[in-house]
Design a protein around this motif. Sequence first.
Motif, PDB file in Angstrom:
ATOM      1  N   CYS A 139       0.894  -1.185   0.156  1.00 33.50           N
ATOM      2  CA  CYS A 139       0.007  -0.066   0.040  1.00 33.50           C
ATOM      3  C   CYS A 139       0.757   1.131  -0.149  1.00 33.50           C
ATOM      4  O   CYS A 139       1.966   1.358   0.439  1.00 33.50           O
ATOM      5  CB  CYS A 139      -0.937  -0.053   1.233  1.00 33.50           C
ATOM      6  SG  CYS A 139      -0.129   0.673   2.772  1.00 33.50           S
ATOM      7  N   PRO A 140       0.447   2.508  -0.253  1.00 33.57           N
ATOM      8  CA  PRO A 140       1.290   3.604  -0.199  1.00 33.57           C
ATOM      9  C   PRO A 140       2.078   3.944   1.135  1.00 33.57           C
ATOM     10  O   PRO A 140       3.305   4.331   0.870  1.00 33.57           O
ATOM     11  CB  PRO A 140       0.058   4.677  -0.613  1.00 33.57           C
ATOM     12  CG  PRO A 140      -0.936   4.198  -1.607  1.00 33.57           C
ATOM     13  CD  PRO A 140      -0.923   2.788  -0.684  1.00 33.57           C
ATOM     14  N   HIS A 141       1.467   3.623   2.061  1.00 32.44           N
ATOM     15  CA  HIS A 141       2.089   3.809   3.328  1.00 32.44           C
ATOM     16  C   HIS A 141       3.285   2.869   3.694  1.00 32.44           C
ATOM     17  O   HIS A 141       4.416   2.939   4.046  1.00 32.44           O
ATOM     18  CB  HIS A 141       1.092   3.777   4.625  1.00 32.44           C
ATOM     19  CG  HIS A 141      -0.199   4.332   4.274  1.00 32.44           C
ATOM     20  ND1 HIS A 141      -1.094   3.972   3.356  1.00 32.44           N
ATOM     21  CD2 HIS A 141      -0.566   5.745   4.490  1.00 32.44           C
ATOM     22  CE1 HIS A 141      -2.083   4.997   3.346  1.00 32.44           C
ATOM     23  NE2 HIS A 141      -1.592   5.951   3.967  1.00 32.44           N
ATOM     24  N   SER A 142       2.792   1.699   3.340  1.00 32.42           N
ATOM     25  CA  SER A 142       3.838   0.665   3.363  1.00 32.42           C
ATOM     26  C   SER A 142       4.918   0.638   2.451  1.00 32.42           C
ATOM     27  O   SER A 142       6.047   0.435   2.707  1.00 32.42           O
ATOM     28  CB  SER A 142       3.496  -0.913   3.355  1.00 32.42           C
ATOM     29  OG  SER A 142       2.157  -1.209   4.120  1.00 32.42           O
ATOM     30  N   ALA A 143       4.616   1.414   1.290  1.00 33.68           N
ATOM     31  CA  ALA A 143       5.855   1.536   0.299  1.00 33.68           C
ATOM     32  C   ALA A 143       6.650   2.628   0.742  1.00 33.68           C
ATOM     33  O   ALA A 143       7.996   2.511   0.589  1.00 33.68           O
ATOM     34  CB  ALA A 143       5.290   2.103  -0.904  1.00 33.68           C
ATOM     35  N   CYS A 144       6.247   3.589   1.543  1.00 35.85           N
ATOM     36  CA  CYS A 144       7.299   4.331   2.199  1.00 35.85           C
ATOM     37  C   CYS A 144       8.380   3.777   2.927  1.00 35.85           C
ATOM     38  O   CYS A 144       9.425   3.864   3.030  1.00 35.85           O
ATOM     39  CB  CYS A 144       6.427   5.209   3.170  1.00 35.85           C
ATOM     40  SG  CYS A 144       5.372   6.524   2.560  1.00 35.85           S
ATOM     41  N   ALA A 145       8.059   2.672   3.841  1.00 36.13           N
ATOM     42  CA  ALA A 145       8.853   2.048   4.641  1.00 36.13           C
ATOM     43  C   ALA A 145       9.562   0.918   3.842  1.00 36.13           C
ATOM     44  O   ALA A 145      10.966   1.157   3.897  1.00 36.13           O
ATOM     45  CB  ALA A 145       8.194   1.098   5.675  1.00 36.13           C
ATOM     46  N   ALA A 146       9.083   0.605   2.694  1.00 40.63           N
ATOM     47  CA  ALA A 146       9.700  -0.328   1.735  1.00 40.63           C
ATOM     48  C   ALA A 146      10.844   0.508   1.014  1.00 40.63           C
ATOM     49  O   ALA A 146      12.186  -0.054   0.865  1.00 40.63           O
ATOM     50  CB  ALA A 146       8.884  -0.917   0.805  1.00 40.63           C
ATOM     51  N   GLU A 147      10.481   1.685   0.630  1.00 37.95           N
ATOM     52  CA  GLU A 147      11.514   2.531  -0.034  1.00 37.95           C
ATOM     53  C   GLU A 147      12.700   2.961   0.866  1.00 37.95           C
ATOM     54  O   GLU A 147      13.789   2.969   0.573  1.00 37.95           O
ATOM     55  CB  GLU A 147      10.692   3.845  -0.598  1.00 37.95           C
ATOM     56  CG  GLU A 147      11.714   5.086  -0.985  1.00 37.95           C
ATOM     57  CD  GLU A 147      12.594   4.384  -1.997  1.00 37.95           C
ATOM     58  OE1 GLU A 147      13.501   5.274  -2.585  1.00 37.95           O
ATOM     59  OE2 GLU A 147      12.267   3.772  -2.879  1.00 37.95           O
ATOM     60  N   ALA A 148      12.349   3.352   2.231  1.00 34.05           N
ATOM     61  CA  ALA A 148      13.407   3.467   3.184  1.00 34.05           C
ATOM     62  C   ALA A 148      14.404   2.391   3.374  1.00 34.05           C
ATOM     63  O   ALA A 148      15.490   2.722   3.617  1.00 34.05           O
ATOM     64  CB  ALA A 148      12.587   3.970   4.480  1.00 34.05           C
ATOM     65  N   TYR A 149      13.711   1.251   3.540  1.00 35.85           N
ATOM     66  CA  TYR A 149      14.681  -0.036   3.450  1.00 35.85           C
ATOM     67  C   TYR A 149      15.539   0.015   2.154  1.00 35.85           C
ATOM     68  O   TYR A 149      16.593  -0.245   2.453  1.00 35.85           O
ATOM     69  CB  TYR A 149      13.672  -1.365   3.655  1.00 35.85           C
ATOM     70  CG  TYR A 149      14.465  -2.442   3.474  1.00 35.85           C
ATOM     71  CD1 TYR A 149      15.216  -3.106   4.502  1.00 35.85           C
ATOM     72  CD2 TYR A 149      14.423  -3.118   2.185  1.00 35.85           C
ATOM     73  CE1 TYR A 149      15.972  -4.154   4.069  1.00 35.85           C
ATOM     74  CE2 TYR A 149      15.334  -4.226   1.826  1.00 35.85           C
ATOM     75  CZ  TYR A 149      16.137  -4.767   2.909  1.00 35.85           C
ATOM     76  OH  TYR A 149      16.768  -5.923   2.702  1.00 35.85           O
ATOM     77  N   ALA A 150      14.963   0.247   0.936  1.00 38.34           N
ATOM     78  CA  ALA A 150      15.825  -0.028  -0.024  1.00 38.34           C
ATOM     79  C   ALA A 150      16.819   1.059  -0.303  1.00 38.34           C
ATOM     80  O   ALA A 150      17.967   0.993  -0.843  1.00 38.34           O
ATOM     81  CB  ALA A 150      14.935   0.183  -1.482  1.00 38.34           C
ATOM     82  N   ARG A 151      16.703   2.315   0.480  1.00 32.30           N
ATOM     83  CA  ARG A 151      17.595   3.317   0.681  1.00 32.30           C
ATOM     84  C   ARG A 151      19.012   2.797   1.636  1.00 32.30           C
ATOM     85  O   ARG A 151      19.987   3.434   1.615  1.00 32.30           O
ATOM     86  CB  ARG A 151      17.246   4.653   1.143  1.00 32.30           C
ATOM     87  CG  ARG A 151      16.260   5.325  -0.047  1.00 32.30           C
ATOM     88  CD  ARG A 151      15.674   6.700   0.290  1.00 32.30           C
ATOM     89  NE  ARG A 151      14.661   7.029  -0.531  1.00 32.30           N
ATOM     90  CZ  ARG A 151      13.911   8.100  -0.287  1.00 32.30           C
ATOM     91  NH1 ARG A 151      14.211   8.978   0.825  1.00 32.30           N
ATOM     92  NH2 ARG A 151      12.996   8.548  -1.222  1.00 32.30           N
ATOM     93  N   LEU A 152      18.636   1.972   2.381  1.00 33.28           N
ATOM     94  CA  LEU A 152      19.998   1.471   3.332  1.00 33.28           C
ATOM     95  C   LEU A 152      20.942   1.015   2.514  1.00 33.28           C
ATOM     96  O   LEU A 152      20.794   0.328   1.209  1.00 33.28           O
ATOM     97  CB  LEU A 152      19.358   0.459   4.166  1.00 33.28           C
ATOM     98  CG  LEU A 152      18.371   0.625   5.269  1.00 33.28           C
ATOM     99  CD1 LEU A 152      17.654  -0.541   5.993  1.00 33.28           C
ATOM    100  CD2 LEU A 152      18.846   1.638   6.432  1.00 33.28           C
ATOM    101  N   SER A 153      22.280   1.233   2.936  1.00 29.30           N
ATOM    102  CA  SER A 153      23.180   0.559   2.283  1.00 29.30           C
ATOM    103  C   SER A 153      23.348  -0.923   2.112  1.00 29.30           C
ATOM    104  O   SER A 153      22.670  -1.508   2.984  1.00 29.30           O
ATOM    105  CB  SER A 153      24.604   1.045   3.012  1.00 29.30           C
ATOM    106  OG  SER A 153      24.825   0.430   4.165  1.00 29.30           O
ATOM    107  N   GLU A 154      23.788  -1.313   1.055  1.00 32.45           N
ATOM    108  CA  GLU A 154      23.965  -2.967   1.149  1.00 32.45           C
ATOM    109  C   GLU A 154      24.293  -3.723   2.042  1.00 32.45           C
ATOM    110  O   GLU A 154      24.203  -4.526   2.700  1.00 32.45           O
ATOM    111  CB  GLU A 154      24.849  -3.195  -0.199  1.00 32.45           C
ATOM    112  CG  GLU A 154      24.680  -4.881  -0.611  1.00 32.45           C
ATOM    113  CD  GLU A 154      25.321  -5.102  -1.754  1.00 32.45           C
ATOM    114  OE1 GLU A 154      25.862  -6.356  -1.948  1.00 32.45           O
ATOM    115  OE2 GLU A 154      25.834  -4.094  -2.575  1.00 32.45           O
TER     116      GLU A 154
END
Length: 432
Positions: A350-365
């Motif tokens: 959902c758009p709210h969960s996507a905010c969190a998924a995007e924040a996770y994706a921005r973490l370094s490898e």
Amino acid sequence: MKFVSTRGSAPPATLSQAIRHGAAPDGGLYMPERIPAPDWSRLDPDVPLAAFAAEFLKPWFAGDALESELPAICAEAFDFPVPLVAPDPAQPSLSALELFHGPTGAFKDFGARFLLACFDRIGDRSAPLHVLVATSGDTGGAVGCAAEGRSAVRATILFPRGRVSSFQEKQLTCWGEPVDALEVDGDFDDCQRLVKAAFNDRPLSDALRLTSANSINIGRLLPQAAYAAHAVLQSFTGSRIRPGVVAPSGNLGQGFSFLLARTMGAPVGPLLLATNANRTLRDWYENGRYEPRASVATLANAMDVGAPSNFERLVALPIRDRGLRVELVDDGAITRRIRADFEASGYIWCPHSACAAEAYARLSEAERADRPWLVAATAHPFKFADVIEPITGAPIAAPPALAAIEHRPTAKRAVPARLDALVEAIEGRVDA
């Protein structure tokens, strides 16, 4: 256990009193005099959430009038699954904590059902408590569902005109007695301001027997802390590494609940809060200044909050317990994340969960590989099908609980964003 106001000018209260009143008489939010810790040796992550929550929350209820009712309250509130799933096999460190399998398809079901179960035991059928709740989307639907058919409590839901999805509006306005839905000519902050003004008018609040089901009520946060502790303990038991958590954040109830669980001893690792374009919390994280502002409309509309109420609780914690990071995710990034993850794995945020998924994706490898990470998936994507389906190009099927809502009749009343208009609407309903 006694509870004190974040503003320091209200007398201490018991837990039942703090739940009953919602906000403290001085306008602050209730916090315990000390954060209690459960007996972790008695907490088994493999038992159902209801049994886990009853044990986890036991020290909060010790000596309170609701103490003997806690197991029944938890059993009544947590009767749906709370799975940890792997949204993408190519990202083995990532799990989604799916909090949307309750009757209204959002994490607010936990707090609303727990809180209304408490109210039903605190209230009096001859003089019901009156829940006044402001909602930017999901809270009102969860409260309406949890309140429907009860006799010791009634509910009035305030939502902003034109600022919720079409399905959310359906879900806010489809509940029968004793639930009333008011469409406010304003944004979520106007709705929240009206609720605060009504509570701060003590003669009015007392006359209407007002109480709150927003996350300003400590009774909303306790069940969220329980599922937070349950999930991270499940992860920790398997890996023996404290998982990181990424949580969407609007009014800061979700984020504070994970902080609260960690302060109580839950093995929460790094905590990353994801906001939408409403940047009050992000700016505080960057420069140390808390500057509330008018909210702006985004795709993640349940997080459209410019003055997050639970900030008072956050800064009431000792500095050592406030460790978190904040990431801001705008609408463009929300859209790209929904599309990218759907194309990669078929999983839909959902758009709210996507905010969190995007924040996770921005973490370094390196950060992603260092530990397990849990992303709080806060709402079923069907609730936002009108936003998501054009992004993915794929239809979203309604789960049975949400499909049933489509066939319910709806009712709402329009009110201006003024306290006198709100009072007139409430009193007319009560008299009727």
